[in-house]
Design a protein around this motif. Structure first.
Motif, short mmCIF file in Angstrom:
data_model
loop_
_atom_site.label_atom_id
_atom_site.label_comp_id
_atom_site.label_asym_id
_atom_site.label_seq_id
_atom_site.Cartn_x
_atom_site.Cartn_y
_atom_site.Cartn_z
N HIS A 25 0.84 -1.20 0.00
CA HIS A 25 0.00 0.00 0.00
C HIS A 25 0.88 1.24 0.00
O HIS A 25 0.61 2.21 -0.73
N SER A 26 1.89 1.24 0.83
CA SER A 26 2.79 2.40 0.92
C SER A 26 3.49 2.64 -0.40
O SER A 26 3.65 3.80 -0.84
N LEU A 27 3.92 1.57 -1.05
CA LEU A 27 4.56 1.70 -2.37
C LEU A 27 3.58 2.27 -3.39
O LEU A 27 3.94 3.17 -4.18
N PHE A 28 2.34 1.76 -3.41
CA PHE A 28 1.36 2.25 -4.38
C PHE A 28 1.04 3.72 -4.15
O PHE A 28 0.85 4.49 -5.11
N LEU A 29 0.97 4.12 -2.88
CA LEU A 29 0.75 5.54 -2.58
C LEU A 29 1.90 6.38 -3.12
O LEU A 29 1.69 7.40 -3.78
N LYS A 30 3.14 5.94 -2.85
CA LYS A 30 4.31 6.69 -3.30
C LYS A 30 4.32 6.80 -4.82
O LYS A 30 4.62 7.87 -5.38
N ALA A 31 4.01 5.70 -5.50
CA ALA A 31 4.04 5.69 -6.97
C ALA A 31 2.99 6.61 -7.57
O ALA A 31 3.12 7.04 -8.71
N GLY A 32 1.95 6.94 -6.80
CA GLY A 32 0.85 7.75 -7.33
C GLY A 32 0.98 9.24 -7.11
O GLY A 32 0.19 10.02 -7.65
N PHE A 33 1.97 9.68 -6.30
CA PHE A 33 2.13 11.10 -6.03
C PHE A 33 2.82 11.83 -7.18
O PHE A 33 3.59 11.24 -7.94
N THR A 34 2.57 13.11 -7.29
CA THR A 34 3.27 13.98 -8.23
C THR A 34 4.43 14.66 -7.50
O THR A 34 4.49 14.64 -6.26
N PRO A 35 5.37 15.29 -8.22
CA PRO A 35 6.49 15.98 -7.56
C PRO A 35 6.05 17.05 -6.57
O PRO A 35 6.80 17.37 -5.64
#
Length: 302
Positions: A25-35
């Motif tokens: 879940h943490s990885l998927f959240l990180k992958a979905g953020f913008t700069p």
């Protein structure tokens, strides 16, 4: 099984499944953020690392202790997990400790395991660590959801997906707290378990439908059919809860076996680049493992 042994086995089995789910879940959240939201990305990375550490510890303590049914269920790892992690790391640039998966593949089950006082103490500490981490991760997820819903943040993750992973984290926390308070995890009363996991499966079908390329008409239609089937099962389950009727789990089991096969074929197709989508390979494997977990719960209650 003695009380201490049951406590240790149930705790470790819970962490083998759910701590991996939380780190992903943490990885998927990180992958979905913008700069623009790099601080949130950093926080998600921290939780990913912390849950990897928790999972690594759980794996170390589990060898020769946990049950055959859990290790053989496909909820801990699948035949696709190692490749899915490698591909996802390549695609996202987000580091994944792939040694954990290699260690999990070598785990041995236990028959009437001998549980020492030290192992019991270690598991109590593992549970307390999990609760503390979950409090922080749940707060982060809820903050992200609030920001998204108030148009203060853009992420590639659907709001429903964020709500979905909040519910899973809260369920994990509830189970760990029950064990720490001396309560058992009795899955034999299946109404609430079915209600929870049928909703999870329904939402998986909705997410898959929404993340497939628009040209994948047949897969989109199949995903939509699964979403509707689970919506009906969910409605039936709610009715039985209202009427206090004992339910037959066969319908949910049969549906989830079919959905598991669909997810397995989809995971393989995504890994082999035969399916057009914006689904990370690890996300495909992730939802497959959750179906496998639900199948075990439904099978064990029979």
């Amino acid at each position: 099984m003695a009380d201490d042994s049951r406590f240790v086995v149930l705790s470790l089995e819970l962490h083998l499944f759910f701590s991996r789910i939380m780190k992903e879940h943490s990885l998927f959240l990180k992958a979905g953020f913008t700069p623009a939201d790099s601080s949130f990305s950093d926080e998600a990375e921290l939780f990913k690392q912390k849950f990897e550490e928790l999972l690594y510890c759980a794996v170390h303590l589990s060898d020769g202790v946990v049950s055959r049914s859990v290790l053989c269920s496909g909820e801990v790892i699948t035949e696709f997990t190692a490749c899915a992690e490698w591909q996802t790391q390549q695609f996202t640039g987000i580091g994944i400790n792939q040694e954990i998966t290699a260690h999990e593949a070598c785990l041995h089950h236990g028959e009437n395991p001998c549980v020492s006082a030290q192992l019991c103490a270690n598991v109590h500490q593992l549970n307390r660590n999990a609760i503390e981490l979950l409090d922080g991760l749940i707060a982060l997820k809820e903050c992200i959801l609030q920001n998204v819903l108030s148009c203060k943040m853009f992420t590639m993750n659907y709001p429903l997906l964020i709500e979905h992973i909040i519910r899973e984290a809260k369920l994990y926390r509830t189970y760990v707290c029950k064990l720490e308070n001396g309560m058992d995890l009795d899955y034999r009363n299946m109404q609430q378990t079915e209600q929870f996991w049928n909703q999870i499966m329904m939402e998986h079908a909705m997410f898959i439908r929404g993340l497939l390329d628009p040209s994948e008409n047949e897969l989109i239609e199949t995903s939509d059919t699964f979403a509707k089937d689970y919506a009906r099962l969910l409605s039936d389950c709610r009715k039985t809860l209202d009427l206090s009727i004992t339910i037959d789990t066969k319908a949910s089991l049969n549906e989830t076996l079919k959905f598991r096969d669909f997810k397995s074929a989809g995971t393989k197709g995504i890994q082999e680049c035969r399916i057009r989508s914006v689904i990370l390979p690890l996300l495909a494997d992730h939802v497959l493992r959750e179906a496998n977990h639900y199948i075990r719960l439904l099978t064990d209650c029979k």
